[in-house]
Scaffold this active site. Structure first.
Site, short mmCIF file in Angstrom:
data_model
loop_
_atom_site.label_atom_id
_atom_site.label_comp_id
_atom_site.label_asym_id
_atom_site.label_seq_id
_atom_site.Cartn_x
_atom_site.Cartn_y
_atom_site.Cartn_z
N GLY A 1 5.01 9.70 -7.87
CA GLY A 1 4.65 9.59 -6.47
C GLY A 1 3.16 9.45 -6.26
O GLY A 1 2.37 9.45 -7.21
N THR B 1 0.21 13.54 -1.26
CA THR B 1 0.90 14.27 -0.21
C THR B 1 0.18 15.57 0.09
O THR B 1 -0.73 15.98 -0.64
CB THR B 1 2.38 14.53 -0.55
OG1 THR B 1 3.09 14.88 0.64
CG2 THR B 1 2.53 15.64 -1.58
N TYR B 2 0.62 16.22 1.16
CA TYR B 2 0.05 17.50 1.59
C TYR B 2 1.10 18.60 1.44
O TYR B 2 2.28 18.38 1.74
CB TYR B 2 -0.39 17.42 3.05
CG TYR B 2 -0.71 18.76 3.68
CD1 TYR B 2 -1.91 19.41 3.40
CD2 TYR B 2 0.19 19.39 4.53
CE1 TYR B 2 -2.20 20.65 3.97
CE2 TYR B 2 -0.09 20.61 5.11
CZ TYR B 2 -1.28 21.25 4.82
OH TYR B 2 -1.56 22.47 5.38
N ALA C 1 9.28 14.71 1.08
CA ALA C 1 8.74 13.93 -0.03
C ALA C 1 9.34 14.43 -1.34
O ALA C 1 9.64 15.62 -1.49
CB ALA C 1 7.21 14.06 -0.07
N ILE C 2 9.50 13.51 -2.29
CA ILE C 2 10.03 13.86 -3.61
C ILE C 2 9.15 13.22 -4.68
O ILE C 2 8.83 12.03 -4.60
CB ILE C 2 11.49 13.37 -3.77
CG1 ILE C 2 12.41 14.15 -2.83
CG2 ILE C 2 11.97 13.53 -5.22
CD1 ILE C 2 13.85 13.67 -2.83
N GLY C 3 8.77 14.01 -5.66
CA GLY C 3 8.00 13.51 -6.80
C GLY C 3 8.28 14.39 -8.00
O GLY C 3 8.15 15.62 -7.90
N PHE D 1 10.41 18.60 -4.60
CA PHE D 1 10.43 18.09 -3.23
C PHE D 1 9.59 18.96 -2.32
O PHE D 1 9.29 20.12 -2.63
CB PHE D 1 11.88 18.04 -2.70
CG PHE D 1 12.50 19.40 -2.53
CD1 PHE D 1 12.40 20.09 -1.33
CD2 PHE D 1 13.20 20.01 -3.57
CE1 PHE D 1 12.96 21.35 -1.17
CE2 PHE D 1 13.77 21.26 -3.43
CZ PHE D 1 13.65 21.94 -2.22
N ALA D 2 9.21 18.38 -1.18
CA ALA D 2 8.46 19.12 -0.15
C ALA D 2 9.07 18.79 1.20
O ALA D 2 8.94 17.67 1.69
CB ALA D 2 6.99 18.74 -0.19
N CYS E 1 2.04 9.55 0.87
CA CYS E 1 2.85 8.84 -0.15
C CYS E 1 2.41 7.39 -0.31
O CYS E 1 3.17 6.55 -0.79
CB CYS E 1 4.33 8.92 0.20
SG CYS E 1 4.94 10.62 0.30
#
Length: 226
Positions: free
Chosen positions: A83, A86-87, A153-155, A167-168, A184
């Site tokens: 990814g 992100t925050y 979000a996924i990374g 994930f977040a 992202c």
């Protein structure tokens, strides 16, 4: 019975949580190398404010200097997940499944799709229709409109089918922090949270309970159908 050991790390600095999950990740890899059974682990936490950049992310997606970021009380950390940028911060459930995917009989692509499915099921409990967006990992809302926005979000990182990172999910996150980055890597899509979509306060502990239950149901099924 859960197919993993669960631990809620509470509110924690990113680097401390990274050390915990890395230790678990390396322990599973070592056990696999010895031909021994390993213990899958699932960590939930809320991070102190931090912006993380994935291994393939573009530094230019951070829109202010690291000094100005620090002045705002936000840390910056390049990391080894997939990814982009992100925050993470309070009001967001960051989940780290440190799983040996071979114990569930799944590959990495199926695993990522399973993470998305878990979040989609959770959102449905709150009357929100989560979606996948082609070419963009994570869970989104209104993907066919100009208002497409990401809620989760996924990374991940994997080695020998062992995963870390994850994930977040924005529950009641202060979304203003996302204005400091191209979330992202996207410049034409927004971000949102459960609280924003429902226009009311959300009990993050209740969300954690529901989320853990869905994780257990789905991975329990995979564990016993091998």
């Amino acid at each position: 019975m859960e197919p993993f050991v669960f631990q809620d790390l509470g509110r924690i600095e990113y680097t401390k949580a990274l050390t915990i999950q890395t230790t678990a990740f390396e322990a599973i890899l070592a056990a696999k190398a010895r031909g021994e059974k390993c213990e899958n682990k699932l960590f939930f936490c809320e991070h102190e404010p931090v912006i993380t950049l994935g291994k393939n992310g573009l530094p230019s997606n951070l829109l202010i200097s690291e000094k100005h970021l620090k002045d705002k009380g936000i840390s910056f950390y390049p990391t080894n997940r997939g990814g982009d940028i992100t925050y993470h911060g309070p009001g967001q459930i960051t989940g780290y499944p440190v799983f040996d995917l071979e114990t569930f009989g799944m590959g990495l692509r199926q695993y990522i799709e399973t993470l998305e499915e878990i979040i989609i099921r959770l959102l449905d409990m709150y009357g929100i229709h989560g979606e996948r967006l082609a070419g963009a990992t994570g869970v989104w809302l209104d993907t066919q409109t100009a208002r497409a926005r990401k809620i989760c979000a996924i990374g991940v990182r994997s080695s020998r089918f062992v995963t870390m990172h994850g994930f977040a999910l924005n529950v009641s996150t202060d979304l203003r922090a996302f204005s400091l980055i191209h979330p992202c890597g996207f410049t034409d899509k927004g971000v949102t949270s459960l609280a924003m979509e429902l226009n009311r306060a959300i009990d993050i502990e209740d969300v954690k309970i529901r989320l853990r239950k869905i994780f257990n149901e789905i991975f329990f099924r995979f564990f016993f159908k091998r």
